[in-house]
Design an enzyme around this catalytic site. Structure first.
Site, PDB file in Angstrom:
ATOM      1  N   HIS A 308     -19.809  39.940  54.286  1.00  0.00           N
ATOM      2  CA  HIS A 308     -20.147  38.535  54.534  1.00  0.00           C
ATOM      3  C   HIS A 308     -20.080  38.253  56.017  1.00  0.00           C
ATOM      4  O   HIS A 308     -19.215  38.793  56.714  1.00  0.00           O
ATOM      5  CB  HIS A 308     -19.178  37.596  53.784  1.00  0.00           C
ATOM      6  CG  HIS A 308     -19.730  36.224  53.641  1.00  0.00           C
ATOM      7  ND1 HIS A 308     -19.576  35.270  54.606  1.00  0.00           N
ATOM      8  CD2 HIS A 308     -20.477  35.669  52.662  1.00  0.00           C
ATOM      9  CE1 HIS A 308     -20.194  34.166  54.221  1.00  0.00           C
ATOM     10  NE2 HIS A 308     -20.759  34.378  53.044  1.00  0.00           N
ATOM     11  N   ASP A 366     -21.567  36.916  45.218  1.00  0.00           N
ATOM     12  CA  ASP A 366     -22.784  37.283  44.494  1.00  0.00           C
ATOM     13  C   ASP A 366     -22.627  38.550  43.670  1.00  0.00           C
ATOM     14  O   ASP A 366     -23.371  38.776  42.727  1.00  0.00           O
ATOM     15  CB  ASP A 366     -23.948  37.442  45.477  1.00  0.00           C
ATOM     16  CG  ASP A 366     -24.381  36.090  45.991  1.00  0.00           C
ATOM     17  OD1 ASP A 366     -24.159  35.107  45.273  1.00  0.00           O
ATOM     18  OD2 ASP A 366     -24.913  36.023  47.104  1.00  0.00           O
TER      19      ASP A 366
HETATM   20  N1  CMC Z   1     -23.259  47.929  52.839  1.00  0.00           N
HETATM   21  C1  CMC Z   1     -23.032  48.881  53.778  1.00  0.00           C
HETATM   22  N2  CMC Z   1     -22.741  48.625  55.052  1.00  0.00           N
HETATM   23  C2  CMC Z   1     -22.692  47.325  55.429  1.00  0.00           C
HETATM   24  C3  CMC Z   1     -22.909  46.270  54.519  1.00  0.00           C
HETATM   25  C4  CMC Z   1     -23.195  46.614  53.175  1.00  0.00           C
HETATM   26  N3  CMC Z   1     -23.420  45.665  52.264  1.00  0.00           N
HETATM   27  N4  CMC Z   1     -22.799  45.092  55.142  1.00  0.00           N
HETATM   28  C5  CMC Z   1     -22.502  45.386  56.428  1.00  0.00           C
HETATM   29  N5  CMC Z   1     -22.436  46.733  56.582  1.00  0.00           N
HETATM   30  C6  CMC Z   1     -22.081  47.443  57.823  1.00  0.00           C
HETATM   31  C7  CMC Z   1     -23.235  47.476  58.823  1.00  0.00           C
HETATM   32  O1  CMC Z   1     -24.057  48.603  58.644  1.00  0.00           O
HETATM   33  C8  CMC Z   1     -22.488  47.463  60.134  1.00  0.00           C
HETATM   34  O2  CMC Z   1     -21.992  48.766  60.346  1.00  0.00           O
HETATM   35  P1  CMC Z   1     -21.925  49.387  61.855  1.00  0.00           P
HETATM   36  O3  CMC Z   1     -20.937  48.510  62.568  1.00  0.00           O
HETATM   37  O4  CMC Z   1     -21.473  50.782  61.661  1.00  0.00           O
HETATM   38  O5  CMC Z   1     -23.314  49.279  62.417  1.00  0.00           O
HETATM   39  C9  CMC Z   1     -21.280  46.579  59.866  1.00  0.00           C
HETATM   40  O6  CMC Z   1     -21.033  46.697  58.457  1.00  0.00           O
HETATM   41  C10 CMC Z   1     -21.495  45.112  60.235  1.00  0.00           C
HETATM   42  O7  CMC Z   1     -22.703  44.645  59.618  1.00  0.00           O
HETATM   43  P2  CMC Z   1     -23.574  43.434  60.138  1.00  0.00           P
HETATM   44  O8  CMC Z   1     -24.945  43.522  59.530  1.00  0.00           O
HETATM   45  O9  CMC Z   1     -23.480  43.354  61.641  1.00  0.00           O
HETATM   46  O10 CMC Z   1     -22.787  42.214  59.548  1.00  0.00           O
HETATM   47  P3  CMC Z   1     -23.316  40.716  59.402  1.00  0.00           P
HETATM   48  O11 CMC Z   1     -22.125  39.859  59.476  1.00  0.00           O
HETATM   49  O12 CMC Z   1     -24.432  40.443  60.346  1.00  0.00           O
HETATM   50  O13 CMC Z   1     -23.954  40.729  57.932  1.00  0.00           O
HETATM   51  C11 CMC Z   1     -24.319  40.412  55.629  1.00  0.00           C
HETATM   52  C12 CMC Z   1     -23.439  40.081  56.835  1.00  0.00           C
HETATM   53  C13 CMC Z   1     -23.873  39.573  54.430  1.00  0.00           C
HETATM   54  C14 CMC Z   1     -25.800  40.040  55.932  1.00  0.00           C
HETATM   55  C15 CMC Z   1     -24.200  41.942  55.321  1.00  0.00           C
HETATM   56  O14 CMC Z   1     -22.855  42.276  55.033  1.00  0.00           O
HETATM   57  C16 CMC Z   1     -25.116  42.379  54.180  1.00  0.00           C
HETATM   58  O15 CMC Z   1     -26.291  42.672  54.434  1.00  0.00           O
HETATM   59  N6  CMC Z   1     -24.574  42.416  52.909  1.00  0.00           N
HETATM   60  C17 CMC Z   1     -25.397  42.715  51.778  1.00  0.00           C
HETATM   61  C18 CMC Z   1     -26.142  41.450  51.354  1.00  0.00           C
HETATM   62  C19 CMC Z   1     -25.238  40.452  50.676  1.00  0.00           C
HETATM   63  O16 CMC Z   1     -24.481  40.789  49.765  1.00  0.00           O
HETATM   64  N7  CMC Z   1     -25.399  39.158  51.075  1.00  0.00           N
HETATM   65  C20 CMC Z   1     -24.714  38.050  50.398  1.00  0.00           C
HETATM   66  C21 CMC Z   1     -23.747  37.297  51.239  1.00  0.00           C
HETATM   67  S1  CMC Z   1     -22.769  36.178  50.232  1.00  0.00           S
HETATM   68  C22 CMC Z   1     -23.907  34.987  49.708  1.00  0.00           C
HETATM   69  C23 CMC Z   1     -24.273  33.999  50.740  1.00  0.00           C
HETATM   70  O17 CMC Z   1     -23.373  33.333  51.296  1.00  0.00           O
HETATM   71  O18 CMC Z   1     -25.484  33.860  50.994  1.00  0.00           O
END
Ligand code: CMC
Length: 431
Positions: A308, A366
């Site tokens: 998240h 989710d």
């Molecule tokens: N699976 C594997 N690796 C992940 C994931 C995941 N679901 N999420 C983040 N990472 C890794 C990412 O590759 C990165 O690694 P590194 O530092 O080695 O490059 C690190 O964790 C940080 O990721 P980020 O993309 O910079 O983090 P963010 O805060 O921008 O993204 C997120 C948050 C929710 C978009 C992301 O965690 C994600 O894509 N999750 C899957 C989609 C999901 O479940 N979304 C629902 C969120 S809850 C509902 C809502 O509020 O809308």
């Protein structure tokens, strides 16, 4: 928000600018840069808004480090445990918990608006049968501005109120109609003697040949899903609603914009994506292979339903949702469902894995809501529409707060331009 007498000093090429620091009632102070451009020839740069407060709001507070989510000051676990969705809607919209008379009146007003204009039925049938229900929702909710002209004037408080009630009341009807249309069954009209969640379940699962009577445990779980998704401060779809509204657009059009934004897999579309991810994994023995893929920096596969942007220790909504998931799975006796078995084992293995621990990635709301909805019999394509119907009250409350603020301005971000600089047009024969 209050002035702190503190200032931040920004120095550019030896010239200093004092920027006021404002204090919220909770959370980090903010540096007020509203007057910076004009004094200095600079913009601030923050794509993705990771360090930017886009507005002031008194509706919802999140502390991502501590896993805190408060609506009007009340913790989400207390609301999900002791309250119910329509009471939370009242709280979000009007700022205080209702007295029993106020709640009764509010529930009655919502109930009296659950039917949609009969002509809207024909609007539905213009879509292809196999259209995604979110595509139908974006279209139909936007089209409400063509059906309810008497509640589109945003400057009239009465019309704003009617539009708010209409949206909260009709969204379950519209979501259920999108589902029924998709599966080729007749629309089921709402029933005013049922509570909000039971009415939605009945509109989805009843058929003329057989009345569906929801089990109270399922209605409670549905109500909790609505409550836990009701608002989440300035997330992508809420910010979209605010930006769309800032131009003075009508509320139905703005909520349609919010639904469009919610659809993406990084936001509301994650519940569908999470379940599809579980289906792709397919069996418990393939979990290590998928965990390895998620960890591989050369593979852009992510475990959907994990991580998240704001919560970095745990998602307080997921805690309550997990409890609901256990109750529903117990009731429906679906322990032998292979997808749910994969979900349970994946949660366990990911939570023990160094990669996920280090990056603070844990199952989000989710992940569990998808499990519950799958167990209840909803197809994955309905997961995001259910999120949209739950979040409508949050969008509406934030919209109302913004419209009622006399200092509201149209949202107009600036940019860091990286394109060509001034050059002369070249005639086509000379290119
Ligand atoms: N699976 C594997 N690796 C992940 C994931 C995941 N679901 N999420 C983040 N990472 C890794 C990412 O590759 C990165 O690694 P590194 O530092 O080695 O490059 C690190 O964790 C940080 O990721 P980020 O993309 O910079 O983090 P963010 O805060 O921008 O993204 C997120 C948050 C929710 C978009 C992301 O965690 C994600 O894509 N999750 C899957 C989609 C999901 O479940 N979304 C629902 C969120 S809850 C509902 C809502 O509020 O809308």
């Amino acid at each position: 928000m209050s002035d702190t007498n503190k200032t931040a000093t920004l120095t550019i090429d030896g010239k200093s600018y004092d920027l006021p620091i404002l204090s919220p009632s909770a959370g980090p102070d903010v540096i007020d840069i509203r007057k910076l451009y004009g004094q200095a020839d600079v913009f601030t740069y923050d794509p993705g808004f990771t360090s930017t407060a886009s507005c002031d709001s008194s509706i919802t507070y999140i502390d991502g480090e501590e896993g805190v989510l408060l609506h009007r000051g009340y913790p989400i676990d207390q609301l999900a445990g002791k309250s119910h969705f329509l009471e939370v809607c009242y709280l979000l919209l009007y700022g205080e918990l209702p007295s029993s008379a106020q709640l009764e009146d509010f529930e009655k007003r919502v109930t009296m608006h659950t039917m949609v204009h009969e002509q809207m039925h024909r609007f539905f049938t213009g879509f292809r049968r196999d259209a995604h229900p979110m595509a139908v929702m974006v279209g139909v909710v936007g089209a409400m501005s063509a059906f309810y002209h008497d509640s589109t004037d945003i400057h009239d408080p009465w019309q704003r109120e009617v539009a708010s009630i209409r949206l909260i009341a009709k969204m379950p009807t519209i979501a259920a109609m999108a589902y029924k249309y998709n599966i080729g069954q007749p629309f089921v009209y709402p029933r005013n003697d049922l509570d909000y969640a039971s009415n939605f379940l009945r509109m989805c699962f009843s058929v003329p040949a057989e009345e569906y009577v929801p089990d109270p445990i399922l209605s409670r779980a549905m109500d909790r899903i609505f409550t836990l998704h009701a608002d989440h401060e300035q997330n992508a779809s809420t910010s979209t609603v605010r930006l769309a509204s800032s131009s003075g657009a009508n509320p139905f059009a703005c909520i349609a914009a919010g639904i469009a934004c919610l659809w993406g897999p990084a936001h509301g579309g994650a519940n569908q994506a999470a379940l599809e991810c579980l289906k792709e994994i397919g069996s418990v023995d393939r979990i290590p292979e998928f965990i390895a893929k998620a960890k591989d920096p050369d593979d852009n596969f992510r475990l959907m339903g994990f991580g998240h942007r704001v919560y970095k220790n745990f998602d307080p909504r997921a805690k309550v949702m997990k409890q609901s998931a256990d109750e529903v799975l117990d009731l429906l006796g679906v322990e032998n469902n292979p997808i749910l078995a994969v979900a349970k084992e994946l949660e366990k293995q990911a939570l023990e894995d160094e990669y996920f621990i280090k990056r603070k990635l844990f199952p989000n709301v989710d992940f569990y809501s998808g499990i519950i909805l799958e167990a209840m019999g909803f197809p994955t394509s309905m997961f995001t529409p259910i999120f949209a119907l739950s979040r409508t009250v949050g969008w509406i409350s934030q919209w109302k707060e913004m419209i009622e603020d006399p200092s509201m301005k149209i949202g107009r971000p600036r940019q860091l331009y990286t394109g060509a600089t001034l050059r002369d047009y070249v005639d086509v024969e000379k290119r």
